[in-house]
Scaffold this active site. Structure first.
Site, mmCIF file in Angstrom:
data_model
loop_
_atom_site.group_PDB
_atom_site.id
_atom_site.type_symbol
_atom_site.label_atom_id
_atom_site.label_comp_id
_atom_site.label_asym_id
_atom_site.label_seq_id
_atom_site.Cartn_x
_atom_site.Cartn_y
_atom_site.Cartn_z
ATOM 1 N N GLU A 75 0.864 -1.182 0.000
ATOM 2 C CA GLU A 75 0.000 0.000 0.000
ATOM 3 C C GLU A 75 0.899 1.231 0.000
ATOM 4 O OE1 GLU A 75 -2.534 2.392 -0.566
ATOM 5 O OE2 GLU A 75 -3.624 0.552 -0.021
ATOM 6 N N ASP A 125 -9.321 0.337 -7.373
ATOM 7 C CA ASP A 125 -9.953 1.489 -8.018
ATOM 8 C C ASP A 125 -10.559 1.055 -9.350
ATOM 9 O OD1 ASP A 125 -10.573 3.944 -9.253
ATOM 10 O OD2 ASP A 125 -8.957 4.951 -8.173
ATOM 11 N N LYS A 129 -14.687 5.907 -15.561
ATOM 12 C CA LYS A 129 -14.801 6.525 -16.887
ATOM 13 C C LYS A 129 -14.101 5.667 -17.939
ATOM 14 C CE LYS A 129 -15.165 11.258 -15.145
ATOM 15 N NZ LYS A 129 -14.561 12.614 -15.105
ATOM 16 N N LYS A 197 -17.747 -2.289 6.220
ATOM 17 C CA LYS A 197 -18.938 -1.500 6.536
ATOM 18 C C LYS A 197 -19.536 -0.889 5.268
ATOM 19 C CE LYS A 197 -16.230 2.615 7.841
ATOM 20 N NZ LYS A 197 -15.946 3.596 8.909
ATOM 21 N N GLU A 199 -19.327 -2.248 2.262
ATOM 22 C CA GLU A 199 -19.944 -3.353 1.537
ATOM 23 C C GLU A 199 -21.301 -3.691 2.148
ATOM 24 O OE1 GLU A 199 -18.784 -7.933 0.185
ATOM 25 O OE2 GLU A 199 -17.390 -6.727 1.371
#
Length: 217
Positions: A75, A125, A129, A197, A199
């Protein structure tokens, strides 16, 4: 090919304290050479790579419920790393290590072929678009690289709440010749993956979540 886009975020006092107190033990430095997992974790155990663990809630819960498995989390966002370190301290976890670095470079330079027991990619992510779809992480070159680092019989588990991305993931994973689907299409949510939470909120509103679990041949 990169696994992230840098975003601004605020590190809380608690996260900063966790960084200072636990970072030296649990955050590994990026080095362009193969990582000795047994040395990094202080034991020999199956290792699962998690790419983009966000704030680390699911990572900590999974690691807490699977003490015999080691988890290597990638991360780049500092608040998320700090949050996971705080979870590690709160739960007394010893089976997590963190690399605050691009997962693609970690895969290319730090992880040897066949060294992983599995990989988790939860809610990456979706780049909604159309013109941004090419930025999505789950693309053929990335999946080929990831699959090469997983041992025979290991797995890749992806989850998303964006249906078009779910279908793209299914298509890309199914096209990788070294992988086989464990389900007829999408998989039931494995018991080890906790509901977040967000989800739970989405499911109550009728939104879908799609899991995909593929096994290395």
């Amino acid at each position: 090919m990169r696994s992230f886009v840098k975003r601004a975020g605020r590190t809380t006092t608690g996260q900063a304290r966790a960084f200072a107190e636990l970072g030296p033990r649990f955050v590994l430095p990026f080095q362009p050479q193969p990582l000795d997992l047994a040395q990094a974790f202080g034991r020999a155990a199956p290792t699962v790579l998690e790419i983009g663990f966000g704030m680390g809630d699911a990572t900590a819960k999974i690691a807490h419920g699977m003490p015999d498995t080691d988890f290597l989390g990638c991360e780049v966002h500092e608040p998320g790393v700090g949050a996971l370190l705080k979870h590690i301290g709160d739960l007394g976890l010893t089976n997590i290590r963190i690399l605050q670095h691009d997962a693609v470079e970690v895969l290319q330079q730090m992880l040897a072929p066949g060294v992983l027991a599995g990989a988790h990619i939860f809610f990456p992510d979706p780049w909604h678009k159309l013109r941004h779809n090419k930025r999505r992480l789950v693309q053929p070159p990335f999946v080929a690289l990831l699959a090469s680092r997983i041992a025979s019989g290991g797995y890749i588990h992806c989850a998303t709440d964006w249906e078009p991305y779910a279908h793209q993931m299914l298509e890309v994973l199914a096209a990788e010749p070294t992988l086989e689907n464990t389900a007829e299409g999408f998989a039931p949510r494995p018991a080890y993956r906790p509901l977040t939470k967000f989800e739970n909120r989405g499911l109550k509103l009728g939104h879908g979540v799609w899991d995909l679990v593929f096994r290395k041949r």
